[in-house]
Design a protein around this motif. Structure first.
Motif, PDB file in Angstrom:
ATOM      1  N   PRO A   1      -6.641   2.166  11.662  1.00  0.00           N
ATOM      2  CA  PRO A   1      -6.596   1.332  11.033  1.00  0.00           C
ATOM      3  C   PRO A   1      -5.988   0.485  12.078  1.00  0.00           C
ATOM      4  O   PRO A   1      -5.367   0.474  13.674  1.00  0.00           O
ATOM      5  CB  PRO A   1      -5.504   1.776  10.087  1.00  0.00           C
ATOM      6  CG  PRO A   1      -5.213   2.698  10.022  1.00  0.00           C
ATOM      7  CD  PRO A   1      -5.824   3.831  11.330  1.00  0.00           C
TER       8      PRO A   1
ATOM      9  N   LYS B   1      -7.047   3.874   4.063  1.00  0.00           N
ATOM     10  CA  LYS B   1      -5.446   3.220   3.831  1.00  0.00           C
ATOM     11  C   LYS B   1      -4.851   4.026   4.045  1.00  0.00           C
ATOM     12  O   LYS B   1      -3.154   3.391   3.715  1.00  0.00           O
ATOM     13  CB  LYS B   1      -5.666   3.305   2.060  1.00  0.00           C
ATOM     14  CG  LYS B   1      -6.967   1.927   1.700  1.00  0.00           C
ATOM     15  CD  LYS B   1      -6.851   2.267  -0.038  1.00  0.00           C
ATOM     16  CE  LYS B   1      -8.043   0.961  -0.110  1.00  0.00           C
ATOM     17  NZ  LYS B   1      -7.978   0.821  -1.729  1.00  0.00           N
TER      18      LYS B   1
ATOM     19  N   ARG C   1      -0.966   5.075   5.481  1.00  0.00           N
ATOM     20  CA  ARG C   1       0.078   4.757   5.739  1.00  0.00           C
ATOM     21  C   ARG C   1       0.788   4.712   7.008  1.00  0.00           C
ATOM     22  O   ARG C   1       1.179   5.618   7.384  1.00  0.00           O
ATOM     23  CB  ARG C   1       1.122   4.889   4.198  1.00  0.00           C
ATOM     24  CG  ARG C   1       0.213   4.192   3.437  1.00  0.00           C
ATOM     25  CD  ARG C   1       1.366   4.736   2.579  1.00  0.00           C
ATOM     26  NE  ARG C   1       3.278   4.427   2.385  1.00  0.00           N
ATOM     27  CZ  ARG C   1       3.642   2.647   2.614  1.00  0.00           C
ATOM     28  NH1 ARG C   1       3.353   2.173   1.979  1.00  0.00           N
ATOM     29  NH2 ARG C   1       5.267   2.364   2.440  1.00  0.00           N
TER      30      ARG C   1
ATOM     31  N   SER D   1       0.092  -0.285  10.258  1.00  0.00           N
ATOM     32  CA  SER D   1      -1.232  -0.246   9.570  1.00  0.00           C
ATOM     33  C   SER D   1      -1.092  -1.545   8.628  1.00  0.00           C
ATOM     34  O   SER D   1      -0.686  -2.118   7.485  1.00  0.00           O
ATOM     35  CB  SER D   1      -1.435   0.883   9.081  1.00  0.00           C
ATOM     36  OG  SER D   1      -0.803   1.348   8.055  1.00  0.00           O
ATOM     37  N   GLU D   2      -2.414  -1.796   8.231  1.00  0.00           N
ATOM     38  CA  GLU D   2      -3.599  -3.029   7.508  1.00  0.00           C
ATOM     39  C   GLU D   2      -2.858  -2.658   5.886  1.00  0.00           C
ATOM     40  O   GLU D   2      -1.952  -3.651   4.903  1.00  0.00           O
ATOM     41  CB  GLU D   2      -4.843  -3.052   7.273  1.00  0.00           C
ATOM     42  CG  GLU D   2      -5.419  -4.213   8.801  1.00  0.00           C
ATOM     43  CD  GLU D   2      -6.737  -4.740   8.428  1.00  0.00           C
ATOM     44  OE1 GLU D   2      -6.912  -6.230   8.184  1.00  0.00           O
ATOM     45  OE2 GLU D   2      -6.968  -3.777   8.192  1.00  0.00           O
ATOM     46  N   SER D   3      -2.461  -1.041   5.759  1.00  0.00           N
ATOM     47  CA  SER D   3      -2.481  -1.580   4.091  1.00  0.00           C
ATOM     48  C   SER D   3      -0.828  -1.357   4.035  1.00  0.00           C
ATOM     49  O   SER D   3      -0.841  -1.143   2.787  1.00  0.00           O
ATOM     50  CB  SER D   3      -2.357   0.454   4.139  1.00  0.00           C
ATOM     51  OG  SER D   3      -1.630   1.032   5.264  1.00  0.00           O
TER      52      SER D   3
END
Length: 422
Positions: free
Chosen positions: A14, A373, A375, A391-393
Motif C-alpha cells: 500500500p 486495505k 493495516r 498505510s492509506e487504510s
C-alpha cells in the motif's frame, strides 16, 4: 529464489503516509544541572570520604545523554574528594567478555577521556550471599573492592516480566553488577520468579556491598531525559516502584491497534534488551509480560550500528532479510539467550532477498480480508515513535485520533532509510 519472486510479485504494497505522534513529553532542559541538583537534594555526597575509590556502575542501554550523566556523576564524586572509576554493569552483554563490555560503553559514548574516569572491566565476581532457594548472589569484584558504589540506570517497564520493580536500579544491581554469573543465577528459574528475585537479590547486595546511592533516569516518549533522581541505597525498594509507575505513563506507543503488518527498520541491544521493545510491538518472548498492540506480522529490515551484530530479539520477528542474516554475529545473541534461558529471541525467522520481498511476504501471510486495505505501520525502531508511516487504510483513523498530525500525502513505500527517516 524464482519461485518466491513469482509467489510474491502480485502482492500489493500500500501507499504510505508519514504522520507525527504527539505525546505528553516533559524534558530536562539542562541535564548536567539536573544531575547535580538531584545528588545535592538527596544529600548523598557526604557518604563519600576524601580518597575513597568510588565505582560507578554503568549499563549497556542506549540511555539518552548517558555520557553526560556519567560525566557529571564523576564530577560530583571528585568534588566530594572521591576517586571515581567506571564499572560495566551489563550482565552477559558485550559477548560476556571484559573487552566486549568495555566496547559497549565506548559505543554508547562513555569514553574515559570524555567522562573523566577510567573504565575497569572484567568478569570476575564475588559471591555475597544466597537466597533461601539456594540461588547465589554475585557482584563485580572491582565494585566490591571499592570503598563506595554508585549505580546509574534508566527506570522503565521490563520486556519479559511484571512486578513492583522491573528495569532500573535494583535490576542493575542484581543482574548488571552480577556480570554473567549473576545474570545466569537470576534467570535460572525463568522470568516467572524474576520480580521477586530482583528485589531479594538486590537487597542482599546492598547489605553486603558499599552501595551508597543510585541515579535513576526517566525518559519521555521521544527518548529524552524527563527526570533524574538520586536515591539513597536504602530507599531503592520504596522509591523505585513509584518511578516505574511514572515511567510507564511517559512511554510512547503506536497509536493504531490492531496492526496487520508492523515494519521495523532496525533492532539492536542499544534500542532494547530484546532488540525491539515488546512494550511497543506487543510481541513478547515470555508469558509473564503483556501489553501493546495486537500485531499479526512483524518484519525487521536491519540491525542498528551500535548493536555490533547482536541480533537478540530477531526471533520475535516473523520475516527479515538476507542482509540481516549475514550481519548477525550469532555468539553474541546466543550468550544472551543462554544467560536469560529465553531461546526464542535468537531464532532466525524467514529471510528474503530484499526488503521489498520481506514486506510483501508479511502482507501475504497476515490473513487480512483485503490485502489492498492492509493495516500497516512502519517505524524506524521502538525508541523513535514520533514520526512513523501508516498505510492509506489508516488515514481516516489517523484524522480522528487526537495527537496525530498528517505530514505527507500517500506515496510509494521507500526502501531507502536516508529518505524514509531523513
Amino acid at each position: 529464489m524464482k519461485i518466491i519472486h513469482d509467489m510474491l510479485k502480485n502482492i500489493p504494497i500500500p501507499k504510505m503516509i508519514k504522520v507525527r505522534q504527539n505525546f505528553y513529553a516533559p524534558e530536562i532542559a539542562d541535564v548536567p544541572k539536573a544531575v547535580h541538583q538531584s545528588i545535592n537534594q538527596a544529600g548523598v555526597l557526604k557518604r563519600i570520604s576524601p580518597g575513597d575509590q568510588v565505582a560507578i556502575a554503568v549499563g549497556s542501554r542506549g540511555i539518552a545523554d548517558i555520557p553526560i550523566i556519567v560525566r557529571e556523576v564523576v564530577n560530583a564524586v571528585k568534588q566530594a574528594g572521591g576517586i571515581p572509576f567506571i564499572v560495566p554493569a551489563m550482565g552477559s552483554h558485550g559477548g560476556a567478555t571484559a573487552e566486549g563490555q568495555k566496547e559497549v560503553l565506548v559505543h554508547l559514548g562513555v569514553k574515559e577521556e570524555f567522562v573523566g574516569a577510567p573504565i575497569r572491566s572484567n568478569m570476575d565476581v564475588v559471591e555475597v550471599g544466597r537466597l533461601g532457594n539456594g540461588l547465589p548472589v554475585y557482584i563485580d569484584k572491582h565494585a566490591y573492592e571499592a570503598d563506595k558504589i554508585i549505580v546509574i540506570n534508566r527506570v522503565k517497564p521490563h520486556t519479559a516480566f511484571r512486578g513492583p520493580v522491573e528495569s532500573g536500579l535494583m535490576k542493575m544491581i542484581t543482574i548488571g553488577l552480577g556480570k554473567q554469573k549473576g545474570a545466569e543465577a537470576a534467570h535460572q528459574y525463568s522470568f516467572k520468579y524474576m520480580a521477586r528475585h530482583v528485589i531479594d537479590m538486590a537487597k542482599i547486595v546492598i547489605q553486603q556491598a558499599p552501595i551508597i546511592f543510585g541515579v535513576a533516569v526517566l525518559e519521555n516518549a521521544y527518548d529524552r531525559p524527563a527526570k533524574i533522581v538520586a536515591i539513597p541505597a536504602e530507599q531503592f525498594e520504596t522509591v523505585e516502584p513509584e518511578l516505574l509507575v511514572e515511567a510507564k505513563s511517559l512511554m510512547p506507543r503506536i497509536m493504531f491497534n490492531p496492526i496487520d503488518v508492523l515494519v521495523v527498520d532496525e533492532i539492536g541491544k542499544d534500542i532494547s534488551g530484546d532488540g525491539m521493545d515488546p512494550n511497543i510491538t506487543g510481541r513478547y518472548a515470555t508469558p509473564y509480560a503483556s501489553g501493546g498492540p495486537d500485531v499479526t506480522r512483524i518484519v525487521v529490515l536491519g540491525l542498528s550500528e551500535k548493536t555490533d551484530g547482536n541480533a537478540n530479539g530477531i526471533g520475535l520477528a516473523d520475516i527479515t532479510t538476507k542482509k540481516v542474516k549475514e550481519q548477525i554475529i550469532w555468539e553474541k545473541g546466543f550468550a544472551n539467550a543462554l544467560t536469560s534461558t529465553v531461546v526464542s529471541v535468537v531464532k532466525l525467522p524467514m529471510f528474503l532477498e530484499t526488503e521489498e520481498l520481506a514486506v510483501k511476504a508479511a502482507i501475504k501471510t497476515c490473513n487480512a480480508f483485503d490485502l489492498k486495505k492492509v493495516r500497516m505501520v512502519r517505524i524506524e525502531n521502538t525508541l523513535a515513535l514520533r514520526e512513523i508511516w501508516i498505510s492509506e487504510s489508516l488515514l481516516d483513523e489517523a484524522l480522528q485520533t487526537e495527537g496525530i498530525e498528517i505530514l505527507s500525502s500517500p506515496m510509494e513505500m521507500d526502501f531507502s532509510s536516508e529518505q524514509t527517516w531523513g
